[in-house]
Design a protein around this motif. Structure first.
Motif, PDB file in Angstrom:
ATOM      1  N   TYR A 293       0.834  -1.207   0.000  1.00  0.00           N
ATOM      2  CA  TYR A 293       0.000   0.000   0.000  1.00  0.00           C
ATOM      3  C   TYR A 293       0.868   1.256   0.000  1.00  0.00           C
ATOM      4  N   TRP A 294       1.824   1.308   0.902  1.00  0.00           N
ATOM      5  CA  TRP A 294       2.621   2.539   0.993  1.00  0.00           C
ATOM      6  C   TRP A 294       3.582   2.682  -0.177  1.00  0.00           C
ATOM      7  N   ALA A 295       3.972   1.531  -0.742  1.00  0.00           N
ATOM      8  CA  ALA A 295       4.862   1.612  -1.915  1.00  0.00           C
ATOM      9  C   ALA A 295       4.139   2.233  -3.098  1.00  0.00           C
ATOM     10  N   THR A 296       2.839   2.005  -3.190  1.00  0.00           N
ATOM     11  CA  THR A 296       2.108   2.454  -4.376  1.00  0.00           C
ATOM     12  C   THR A 296       1.117   3.584  -4.091  1.00  0.00           C
ATOM     13  N   VAL A 297       0.804   3.794  -2.822  1.00  0.00           N
ATOM     14  CA  VAL A 297      -0.114   4.895  -2.464  1.00  0.00           C
ATOM     15  C   VAL A 297       0.564   5.760  -1.398  1.00  0.00           C
ATOM     16  N   PRO A 298       1.662   6.409  -1.756  1.00  0.00           N
ATOM     17  CA  PRO A 298       2.390   7.144  -0.721  1.00  0.00           C
ATOM     18  C   PRO A 298       1.596   8.296  -0.114  1.00  0.00           C
ATOM     19  N   ASP A 299       0.552   8.771  -0.817  1.00  0.00           N
ATOM     20  CA  ASP A 299      -0.248   9.879  -0.276  1.00  0.00           C
ATOM     21  C   ASP A 299      -1.533   9.391   0.375  1.00  0.00           C
ATOM     22  N   GLY A 300      -1.600   8.087   0.650  1.00  0.00           N
ATOM     23  CA  GLY A 300      -2.861   7.511   1.108  1.00  0.00           C
ATOM     24  C   GLY A 300      -3.082   7.527   2.601  1.00  0.00           C
ATOM     25  N   ASN A 301      -2.353   8.362   3.336  1.00  0.00           N
ATOM     26  CA  ASN A 301      -2.588   8.422   4.777  1.00  0.00           C
ATOM     27  C   ASN A 301      -4.005   8.931   5.049  1.00  0.00           C
ATOM     28  N   PHE A 302      -4.614   8.397   6.087  1.00  0.00           N
ATOM     29  CA  PHE A 302      -5.984   8.722   6.523  1.00  0.00           C
ATOM     30  C   PHE A 302      -7.057   8.079   5.646  1.00  0.00           C
ATOM     31  N   CYS A 303      -6.665   7.195   4.729  1.00  0.00           N
ATOM     32  CA  CYS A 303      -7.686   6.422   4.032  1.00  0.00           C
ATOM     33  C   CYS A 303      -8.172   5.305   4.957  1.00  0.00           C
ATOM     34  N   ALA A 304      -9.461   5.072   4.942  1.00  0.00           N
ATOM     35  CA  ALA A 304     -10.019   3.928   5.667  1.00  0.00           C
ATOM     36  C   ALA A 304     -10.157   2.767   4.698  1.00  0.00           C
ATOM     37  N   PHE A 305     -10.262   1.570   5.220  1.00  0.00           N
ATOM     38  CA  PHE A 305     -10.442   0.401   4.348  1.00  0.00           C
ATOM     39  C   PHE A 305     -11.161  -0.687   5.123  1.00  0.00           C
ATOM     40  N   ASN A 306     -11.886  -1.527   4.372  1.00  0.00           N
ATOM     41  CA  ASN A 306     -12.535  -2.637   5.041  1.00  0.00           C
ATOM     42  C   ASN A 306     -11.535  -3.768   5.224  1.00  0.00           C
ATOM     43  N   ARG A 307     -11.604  -4.392   6.335  1.00  0.00           N
ATOM     44  CA  ARG A 307     -10.708  -5.503   6.641  1.00  0.00           C
ATOM     45  C   ARG A 307     -11.583  -6.716   6.920  1.00  0.00           C
ATOM     46  N   VAL A 308     -11.309  -7.791   6.192  1.00  0.00           N
ATOM     47  CA  VAL A 308     -12.038  -9.026   6.426  1.00  0.00           C
ATOM     48  C   VAL A 308     -11.094  -9.975   7.145  1.00  0.00           C
ATOM     49  N   GLY A 309     -11.583 -10.575   8.187  1.00  0.00           N
ATOM     50  CA  GLY A 309     -10.736 -11.488   8.946  1.00  0.00           C
ATOM     51  C   GLY A 309     -10.435 -10.887  10.303  1.00  0.00           C
ATOM     52  N   ILE A 310      -9.836 -11.718  11.092  1.00  0.00           N
ATOM     53  CA  ILE A 310      -9.617 -11.331  12.479  1.00  0.00           C
ATOM     54  C   ILE A 310      -8.690 -10.115  12.560  1.00  0.00           C
ATOM     55  N   ILE A 311      -8.977  -9.213  13.487  1.00  0.00           N
ATOM     56  CA  ILE A 311      -8.156  -8.001  13.586  1.00  0.00           C
ATOM     57  C   ILE A 311      -6.828  -8.343  14.254  1.00  0.00           C
TER      58      ILE A 311
END
Lengths: 445, 515
Positions: A293-311
């Motif tokens: 994610y950070w390698a390809t979305v370096p400006d993506g701080n503060f984006c939310a995302f859905n997470r499937v599976g145990i936290i």
């Protein structure tokens, strides 16, 4: 003469070593195995246009599960240990290719069971074949609601639940509706009323968008939907269209997978559209793989995302161990679909042991329906199936042969370069790690 | 980071009046060394220089300088386009949106197109006039201005030149745009209070990405022009160029950091020459081993061989890269730390504002790199002995050989340079897009459209074709009446233009007839 004798001895020794695996009983450390190896077919996208990164992770998980099971003396049936081998077929993310590979796995490799499938379109396309050939199957990633709903719906004109009343398809990934409800509930709780959905044109994206749009509209929000093709790299024209609106939307929800979603999220951030003070960015579950994610979305701080599976904070010992192995192999956090794929192989092996057979499909299906096992993602069981065929009023059809408890959460990054393991869990409230349902850009929890 | 508007305005001024002045003084020199019959009037050149320089800066001046044949048609097209746009704007404001569409159908539209297409070719044949292109012109003209064009063509039966087609095509576009402006009142391209800004934004988006598309397409056209084959490995060479840049920057930065003891990050600009050199060698070696026998008459079915061998080369590169680099997306650091250039909103009059316009910083940088590289290539081809030798080989291999040029070496050079341009394009784009081993697939498909649109074998054609494809995709996605479909049909818009150009001019915009 002496040289010739030495040579013949050497040849004989090499021949014995070469023939050793063909012996009636194999020795592998502390275990003795039967000469039959249980073959499980895996279906995953290993080349484009499929989601190759996902497919490779799933393939790794299949083989890791087989290794771990074999290291624990394989599948024990009637006191005999059977080794497990997973043969992964490359679906390329295409329904036609998925059908062809499934046909090969069934007819040539003579698989005893199937696991896997990443793309919903492949899952839907192969279900009929798997049913017709009575192959017990545990799908680990397709989200389309109709994948597990097949148990009580007609598919391709075939009557529901073949002949002896069994349905061979199970699913341990969530249905789209299960994910969508969490995201929508979260956003409605934040008071959003103007939503833009950017959706991939696939059997995953379109039904998921339709479900979420209906939920948003039922909650009083207005929804604009924008379709995109997987593989698109340049989203600036369509993002400029969003930017030209008189009012910025409250949220942009990305229902796009793979590197396409990374390009979209990054361009959205570069243009200053979202995440911003006006607009919430909700990208897809791939964001959890923080290195990618950070390698390809370096400006993506503060984006939310859905997470499937145990936290991450609730990872069991098994999950921690599996994650460590994955990190060693790939240098990133294990994605949920790899955990699910790992667990799927274990569920099949466990069912074969309890059924006392690797070839009696009806017995294996009955055993899977009776599954009650703790694995990397938690406790697996199937509430509805032949063992409990009546779905109560209001229960959606996809709950048939569906693991009811995949944990769906909303997470959010709040520091650049942050590990997915450290990202804040912001919804549902019961799992919140930082006491907030949203971290506004420029702030910290 | 948002650049203050004055900085951006200064940049704009540099692209506008400054380049207009450069064009004004530079273009008249085009006549030097040309036969008198081929000379273009100084006034025409000066006007073209001013317009080209002001509108497109170095792109406009460079295009006209290296391809003077473009001047007349481009100026005509630009003039018609401006007229069409302005009149559409005026009409959109004076025509009642509730006016029934039936009025338009009476005055123009598909019915008149059908009538014109039916009767005019017959009239041309009846008076034994040249009826080439009449059917298309009649349909376009009937659609655009109905009975007026039918009357004119019926009476005068003029020879339909390309200029006629440009004018009639533009009038057809004018009709569509005007109807769009009158009736699609929520469309941001025609109806929002800031639609001029929006159109400018989308055009800028298209020019920026189009110039980047061009760089890749130029390599493809160079190989075709000299060797007469289409490289099916071009997308993979583009991809591997990006990866060479990525690994050079990764390991180079690590090595420098180890040596100096400080955190050092190499700018991605340095990855471009590294990728260029490595892929040039790859391409040249491949050509020597696998394509040279084809030109020596050792291969029986040359066309099929060229397709299969380049396809196989691409396949090999893609899966080798997948095995080495893995399937996970990569990206390098930025070229520049400016996230986007923003021209802030300016209130021009009480009821008209312009801006803001945003251009992503790295894209703007990659566009500049792409344009510089294309003009460097044009300079090489037009002004150096080796470049002229390449062009001579592309025109007539045997005649070139007679003058002492070694066609075998030119083949190797062209394939190496074509591959190198693809790699440089990849190295210029890896800071912009997520990079995976199959990233070339979408780009190469677009490149084929660009080179055929611009004319197979024409470098200026590839440049202009790239910009056209970029603009059409941006405007198509941005202006489609159904926003939910605009993005999904993005590639299709370019294909429509592609089909129209092939219909009207099968050799592409600047392609030459095969002899």
């Amino acid at each position: 003469m002496k040289r010739r004798t030495t040579f013949l001895c050497l040849i004989a020794t090499l021949a014995m070593i070469a023939l050793l695996p063909l012996g009636a009983v194999q020795a592998d450390g502390h275990c003795e195995f039967a000469n039959y190896t249980i073959t499980i077919g895996g279906l995953a996208p290993l080349s484009a246009p499929g989601a190759v990164a996902g497919g490779v992770a799933m393939d790794w998980a299949f083989n890791q599960a087989a290794d771990d099971i074999n290291a624990d003396c394989g599948v024990q049936i009637d006191g005999v240990n059977y080794q497990i081998d997973v043969v992964t077929g490359d679906s390329e993310g295409s329904p036609e290719r998925g059908q062809a590979v499934t046909e090969r796995l069934i007819q040539e490799d003579e698989v005893d069971a199937m696991v896997g499938v990443y793309h919903s379109a492949v899952g839907l396309a192969t279900m009929g074949m798997l049913e017709a050939n009575a192959i017990p199957t545990v799908f680990s990633e397709p989200w389309n609601d109709n994948v597990s709903a097949n148990g009580i719906r007609e598919f391709d004109g075939a009557p529901p639940r073949f002949e002896d009343g069994i349905d061979h398809i199970f699913r341990i990934s969530p249905a789209s509706s299960m994910v969508g409800s969490v995201i929508v509930d979260w956003l409605l709780s934040l008071g959003v009323d103007d939503v833009v959905l950017i959706v991939e044109n696939t059997d995953y994206g379109q039904p998921a968008a339709a479900d979420e749009a209906a939920r948003f509209e039922a909650g009083g929000a207005t929804v604009s939907k924008i379709d995109v093709e997987l593989g698109t790299e340049d989203f600036v024209p369509i993002l400029s269209r969003i930017q030209a609106r008189a009012e910025a939307p409250d949220v942009i929800r990305i229902l796009v997978t793979g590197e396409t979603s990374f390009n979209l999220t990054q361009q959205m951030a570069e243009l200053g559209i979202a995440p911003s003070d006006d607009t919430i960015c909700v990208t897809n579950q791939f964001a959890f793989q923080s290195d990618q994610y950070w390698a390809t979305v370096p400006d993506g701080n503060f984006c939310a995302f859905n997470r499937v599976g145990i936290i991450p904070s609730l990872f069991s010992d098994a999950a921690v161990e599996l994650n460590a192995k994955y990190e060693e192999a790939w240098g990133d956090i294990i994605p949920s679909f790899a955990m699910a794929s790992y667990d799927a192989v274990h569920i099949v092996a466990d069912a074969m042991e309890r059924a006392g057979s690797y070839s009696d499909a009806a017995a294996i299906v009955a055993a899977i329906e009776a599954t009650d096992i703790d694995l990397s993602q938690g406790r697996y069981y199937f509430e509805y199936g032949a063992h409990n065929p009546e779905l109560p009023e209001g229960t959606p059809a996809f709950m048939w042969h569906q693991w009811p408890d995949p944990i769906v959460t909303v997470m959010q990054y709040y520091e650049p370069g942050q590990s997915g393991l450290d990202a804040a869990v912001i919804y549902p409230e019961v799992y919140q790690t930082h006491g907030t349902a949203y971290i506004a850009p420029g702030t910290s929890p | 980071m948002v650049i203050h508007d004055t900085v951006f305005v200064i940049w704009l001024l540099a692209a506008g009046p400054l380049w207009a002045a450069i064009g004004l003084f530079l273009l008249p020199s085009v006549n030097q060394g040309r036969a008198e019959s081929e000379q273009i009037s100084i006034t025409t050149l000066q006007i073209a220089g001013v317009i080209g320089g002001f509108a497109l800066g170095p792109v406009g001046v460079g295009l006209f300088y290296f391809e003077p044949a473009l001047i007349r048609r481009t100026t005509l097209t630009a003039g018609v386009a401006i007229t069409v746009f302005v009149s559409s704007q005026v009409l959109a404001r004076i025509v009642d949106p509730n006016l029934p569409s039936g009025l338009w159908l009476l005055l123009a539209g598909p019915l008149w197109a059908a009538v014109a297409a039916f009767i005019l070719p017959r009239q041309y044949r009846a008076v034994e006039a040249n009826d080439q292109n009449v059917l298309t012109a009649a349909a376009l003209g009937g659609f655009a201005i109905g009975p007026i064009i039918i009357g004119l063509m019926w009476k005068h039966t003029p020879k339909i030149s390309r200029d006629w087609m440009i004018v009639l095509g533009s009038l057809g576009a004018w009709q569509i745009y005007t109807l769009f402006a009158i009736h699609n009142t929520t469309n941001p391209c025609v109806a929002s209070p800031y639609h001029i800004t929006y159109l400018t934004q989308q055009t800028a988006n298209g020019v920026v990405i189009g110039a980047i598309y061009s760089l890749m397409a130029v390599g493809l056209t160079l190989i075709y022009s000299v060797q007469g084959i289409v490289s099916f490995a071009h997308g993979q060479l583009y991809m591997v160029g990006g990866y060479f840049s990525f690994y050079f920057l990764l390991h180079g930065s690590n090595i420098l950091s180890d040596i100096t003891g400080a955190e050092i990050s190499i700018n991605p600009i340095w990855g471009i020459p590294v990728a260029a050199i490595i892929v040039f060698v790859m391409g040249a070696v491949f050509e020597r081993i696998f394509l040279k026998p084809m030109h020596e008459g050792l291969i029986e079915r040359v066309s099929e061989y060229a397709i299969l061998i380049t396809f196989g080369f691409g396949f090999f590169i893609e899966y080798t890269t997948l095995a080495i680099a893995g399937p996970f997306p990569q990206r390098t650091d930025r070229f520049i730390e400016i996230r986007r250039f923003t021209l802030q909103r300016a209130q021009i009059t009480d009821d008209f504002a312009f801006g803001p316009i945003n251009i992503i910083g790295d894209r703007a940088f990659a566009m500049v790199v792409g344009i510089i590289l294309i003009f460097a290539l044009l300079y090489f081809l037009q002004r150096t002995w080796t470049g002229r030798a390449l062009r001579a080989t592309s025109q007539d291999r045997q005649a070139a050989a007679v003058t002492g040029i070694n066609p075998t070496n030119m083949n190797t050079l062209s394939f190496g340079m074509g591959s190198m341009l693809a790699a440089m394009s990849g190295a210029a784009l890896i800071p912009i897009f997520a990079w995976v081993p199959w990233v070339g697939a979408e780009m190469v498909g677009r490149s084929y459209v660009i080179v055929v649109l611009g004319g197979l074998g024409s470098v200026p054609g590839a440049l202009l074709g790239g910009v056209i494809v970029g603009i059409v995709e941006a405007l198509g996605a941005g202006c489609h009446p159904d926003p939910s479909r605009g993005a999904a049909y993005k590639e299709a818009f370019a294909l429509v233009i592609f089909a129209l150009v092939l219909l009207l001019k099968p050799t592409g915009l600047f392609g030459r007839e095969q002899t």
